[in-house]
Design a protein around this motif. Structure first.
Motif, PDB file in Angstrom:
ATOM      1  N   SER A  99      80.728   0.378  46.584  1.00 38.60           N
ATOM      2  CA  SER A  99      80.482   0.285  45.050  1.00 38.60           C
ATOM      3  C   SER A  99      80.577   1.735  44.528  1.00 38.60           C
ATOM      4  N   VAL A 100      80.732   1.586  43.158  1.00 41.39           N
ATOM      5  CA  VAL A 100      81.086   2.907  42.535  1.00 41.39           C
ATOM      6  C   VAL A 100      79.943   2.817  41.327  1.00 41.39           C
ATOM      7  N   HIS A 101      79.125   3.586  41.258  1.00 38.88           N
ATOM      8  CA  HIS A 101      77.979   3.771  40.196  1.00 38.88           C
ATOM      9  C   HIS A 101      78.079   4.787  39.054  1.00 38.88           C
ATOM     10  N   SER A 102      78.898   5.898  39.543  1.00 37.77           N
ATOM     11  CA  SER A 102      78.664   7.021  38.787  1.00 37.77           C
ATOM     12  C   SER A 102      80.114   7.688  38.513  1.00 37.77           C
ATOM     13  N   ASN A 103      80.103   8.406  37.494  1.00 39.83           N
ATOM     14  CA  ASN A 103      81.463   8.776  37.000  1.00 39.83           C
ATOM     15  C   ASN A 103      82.115  10.018  38.179  1.00 39.83           C
ATOM     16  N   PRO A 117      95.148   1.615  48.945  1.00 41.11           N
ATOM     17  CA  PRO A 117      94.070   1.335  47.753  1.00 41.11           C
ATOM     18  C   PRO A 117      92.645   0.654  48.542  1.00 41.11           C
ATOM     19  N   VAL A 118      91.693   0.883  48.278  1.00 37.26           N
ATOM     20  CA  VAL A 118      90.456   0.403  48.584  1.00 37.26           C
ATOM     21  C   VAL A 118      89.851  -0.312  47.467  1.00 37.26           C
ATOM     22  N   ASP A 119      89.099  -1.387  47.777  1.00 37.08           N
ATOM     23  CA  ASP A 119      88.498  -2.486  47.014  1.00 37.08           C
ATOM     24  C   ASP A 119      87.455  -1.801  46.449  1.00 37.08           C
ATOM     25  N   ILE A 120      86.797  -1.839  45.220  1.00 33.90           N
ATOM     26  CA  ILE A 120      85.563  -1.353  44.455  1.00 33.90           C
ATOM     27  C   ILE A 120      85.033  -2.271  43.931  1.00 33.90           C
ATOM     28  N   TYR A 121      83.404  -2.099  44.030  1.00 32.59           N
ATOM     29  CA  TYR A 121      82.330  -2.785  43.399  1.00 32.59           C
ATOM     30  C   TYR A 121      81.770  -1.837  42.097  1.00 32.59           C
ATOM     31  N   LEU A 122      82.324  -2.340  41.267  1.00 31.13           N
ATOM     32  CA  LEU A 122      81.760  -1.466  39.957  1.00 31.13           C
ATOM     33  C   LEU A 122      80.449  -1.858  39.717  1.00 31.13           C
ATOM     34  N   LYS A 123      79.527  -1.039  39.580  1.00 31.06           N
ATOM     35  CA  LYS A 123      78.160  -1.241  39.620  1.00 31.06           C
ATOM     36  C   LYS A 123      77.574  -1.037  38.220  1.00 31.06           C
ATOM     37  N   ILE A 124      76.953  -2.242  37.672  1.00 29.03           N
ATOM     38  CA  ILE A 124      76.586  -1.955  36.248  1.00 29.03           C
ATOM     39  C   ILE A 124      75.026  -2.147  36.441  1.00 29.03           C
ATOM     40  N   ASN A 125      74.278  -1.524  35.626  1.00 25.10           N
ATOM     41  CA  ASN A 125      72.778  -1.201  35.251  1.00 25.10           C
ATOM     42  C   ASN A 125      72.492  -2.359  34.360  1.00 25.10           C
ATOM     43  N   SER A 126      71.941  -3.605  35.028  1.00 30.62           N
ATOM     44  CA  SER A 126      71.559  -4.725  34.092  1.00 30.62           C
ATOM     45  C   SER A 126      70.270  -4.566  33.800  1.00 30.62           C
ATOM     46  N   ALA A 138      80.811   0.322  30.741  1.00 30.78           N
ATOM     47  CA  ALA A 138      81.333  -0.433  31.906  1.00 30.78           C
ATOM     48  C   ALA A 138      82.851  -0.583  31.591  1.00 30.78           C
ATOM     49  N   HIS A 139      83.078  -0.896  30.408  1.00 30.01           N
ATOM     50  CA  HIS A 139      84.610  -1.060  29.977  1.00 30.01           C
ATOM     51  C   HIS A 139      85.482   0.236  30.429  1.00 30.01           C
ATOM     52  N   ALA A 140      84.951   1.334  29.775  1.00 30.05           N
ATOM     53  CA  ALA A 140      85.522   2.790  30.220  1.00 30.05           C
ATOM     54  C   ALA A 140      85.769   3.092  31.520  1.00 30.05           C
ATOM     55  N   ALA A 141      84.693   2.614  32.396  1.00 27.97           N
ATOM     56  CA  ALA A 141      84.617   2.806  33.913  1.00 27.97           C
ATOM     57  C   ALA A 141      85.756   2.040  34.510  1.00 27.97           C
ATOM     58  N   TRP A 142      85.717   0.831  33.896  1.00 30.91           N
ATOM     59  CA  TRP A 142      86.810  -0.095  34.637  1.00 30.91           C
ATOM     60  C   TRP A 142      88.224   0.286  34.331  1.00 30.91           C
ATOM     61  N   GLU A 143      88.463   0.860  33.241  1.00 27.22           N
ATOM     62  CA  GLU A 143      89.849   1.358  32.873  1.00 27.22           C
ATOM     63  C   GLU A 143      90.386   2.516  33.633  1.00 27.22           C
ATOM     64  N   LYS A 144      89.443   3.229  33.660  1.00 26.10           N
ATOM     65  CA  LYS A 144      89.556   4.536  34.494  1.00 26.10           C
ATOM     66  C   LYS A 144      89.987   4.109  35.860  1.00 26.10           C
ATOM     67  N   LEU A 145      89.154   3.281  36.579  1.00 21.43           N
ATOM     68  CA  LEU A 145      89.374   2.589  37.785  1.00 21.43           C
ATOM     69  C   LEU A 145      90.580   2.140  37.950  1.00 21.43           C
ATOM     70  N   ARG A 146      90.806   1.251  37.128  1.00 24.80           N
ATOM     71  CA  ARG A 146      92.248   0.360  37.077  1.00 24.80           C
ATOM     72  C   ARG A 146      93.127   1.289  37.163  1.00 24.80           C
ATOM     73  N   THR A 155      85.771  -5.559  41.405  1.00 27.27           N
ATOM     74  CA  THR A 155      84.681  -6.663  41.301  1.00 27.27           C
ATOM     75  C   THR A 155      83.347  -5.984  40.562  1.00 27.27           C
ATOM     76  N   LEU A 156      82.977  -6.875  39.543  1.00 32.25           N
ATOM     77  CA  LEU A 156      81.838  -6.433  38.969  1.00 32.25           C
ATOM     78  C   LEU A 156      80.323  -6.822  39.662  1.00 32.25           C
ATOM     79  N   MET A 157      79.484  -5.722  39.638  1.00 33.88           N
ATOM     80  CA  MET A 157      78.478  -6.050  40.454  1.00 33.88           C
ATOM     81  C   MET A 157      77.294  -5.491  39.821  1.00 33.88           C
ATOM     82  N   ALA A 158      76.144  -6.339  39.943  1.00 35.23           N
ATOM     83  CA  ALA A 158      74.853  -6.066  39.258  1.00 35.23           C
ATOM     84  C   ALA A 158      73.774  -6.288  40.285  1.00 35.23           C
TER      85      ALA A 158
END
Ligand SMILES: *Cc1c(COP(=O)(O)O)cnc(C)c1O
Length: 356
Positions: A99-103, A117-126, A138-146, A155-158
């Motif tokens: 999981s990735v939760h911070s910049n 490449p490693v698979d990532i769970y992008l963690k959203i604070n719900s 979330a969108h900016a974090a996703w763009e950077k990771l992509r 994968t989007l995780m919450a």
């Protein structure tokens, strides 16, 4: 032989509970959560009984490496991601999903040298305000990771703070929808409570923990009574002493219980140094050879006292179940002001564990 206190793990219950999860979320993959050494059961003891799962989710590198060393080849998810950038080398080598939760973690991924490449769970604070990016980030974090060659599938995780309540996922689901707007990626949202009670959260991967071990995510075992979930852990001991009380006699430290009439009590070889909660008050249920009765007075380090009035046949050597099939761990936890999770995780190292 030795002290009669012990925990028994019924492995068939784990297999059964995983099937209950599959029935509850038939269209989702399952991360079986085995953090905290499989909620106190011991990862090494239990993982093979859960081998039908699609992946194991856990917390730290030691647990992940143990699973790889024992031969688990399918996915492993690090629920809190990596704690330091240097762990990326192991994530790469052992093919872990993180999981990735911070910049700072995104920056670390950008500069790491990985073999693939490693698979990532992008963690959203719900809304829980524990780990994760706010929905608007979330969108900016996703763009950077992509954009990173080191990143494979995202994968989007919450995680839900209140999924054991009937309307506990409504607001979080709105925040998750806001975060996911315009993103086409798999989702993993549901803990045990959401897996059982909120099918709209299931998404691509559910992440049940406590229900695999047969306890209730709400803390109330009646909430899972109709699910067929079976307790995995039994904690039991024996009566090692008997006292005959007269009216007015006190029991245990602080004399927190006093007999109002003549009463026969049993001394059980289990106490808070075994993981039984010291805060369990007089009246906490126990079971003696199939008969429900109750604790009396304070729980000691190594012993507790119980009422033998409902079970006059009981004597030295009678088996006492502290929790398991007959006394749900949730009942004991509720009496002691805690949850089954804490009691399982707190099973003491000195308690011998038998696997059946
Ligand atoms: C612990 C945990 C779970 C499992 O929670 P249960 O309530 O035991 O089902 C799921 N997801 C995350 C992120 C967790 O930390």
């Amino acid at each position: 032989m030795s002290r009669p206190t012990g925990a028994t793990l019924t492995l068939s219950a784990l297999r059964h509970n995983l099937r209950v999860v599959r029935q509850a979320a038939p269209n989702s993959h399952v991360w079986s959560v085995v953090k905290a050494n499989a909620y106190g059961h011991g990862i090494a003891r239990v993982w093979q009984s859960l081998a039908e799962t699609d992946g194991f989710a856990l917390l730290n590198m030691e647990e992940a490496l143990l699973l790889r060393e024992q031969g688990w080849k399918k996915p492993i998810l690090l629920l809190e991601g990596f704690f330091h950038a240097d762990e990326l080398a192991l994530i790469d080598r052992y093919r872990l999903t993180t999981s990735v939760h911070s910049n700072w973690q995104i920056k670390a991924l950008a500069t790491a040298t990985l073999s693939a490449p490693v698979d990532i769970y992008l963690k959203i604070n719900s809304g829980m305000n524990r780990l994760g990016f706010r929905p608007e980030q979330a969108h900016a974090a996703w763009e950077k990771l992509r954009a990173l060659p080191n990143v494979g599938e995202i994968t989007l995780m919450a995680h839900f703070a209140d999924a054991d309540n009937a309307d506990g996922v409504t607001e979080p689901m709105q925040r998750i929808a806001q975060a996911a707007e315009g993103l086409t990626c798999p989702r993993s949202l549901a803990n045990s409570a959401a897996t059982l009670w909120h099918p709209q959260t299931h998404g691509d991967w559910v992440r049940p923990g406590i229900i695999l071990y047969g306890a209730s995510p709400s803390g109330n075992w009646q909430d899972i009574a109709s699910t067929g979930l079976q307790p995995v852990m039994t904690l039991s001991s024996e009566i090692i002493g008997i006292q005959q009380l007269s009216p007015g006699d006190g029991v245990g430290y602080g004399y927190r219980y006093r007999a109002s009439s003549a009463q026969r009590i049993g001394i059980v070889a289990c106490g808070y140094a075994d993981g039984y909660p010291r805060h369990a008050p007089t009246g906490t249920p126990v079971c003696v050879e199939g008969v429900r009765t109750r604790t009396l007075g304070a729980i000691s380090m190594d012993m507790m006292m119980i009422d033998l009035e409902p079970c006059p046949q009981a004597g030295i050597g009678s088996r006492v179940e502290l929790w398991g099939d007959q006394i749900k761990i949730d009942e004991v936890a509720q009496a002691a002001g805690t949850v089954g999770y804490e009691l399982m995780c707190a099973l003491a190292p000195r308690v011998p564990v038998t696997v059946i």
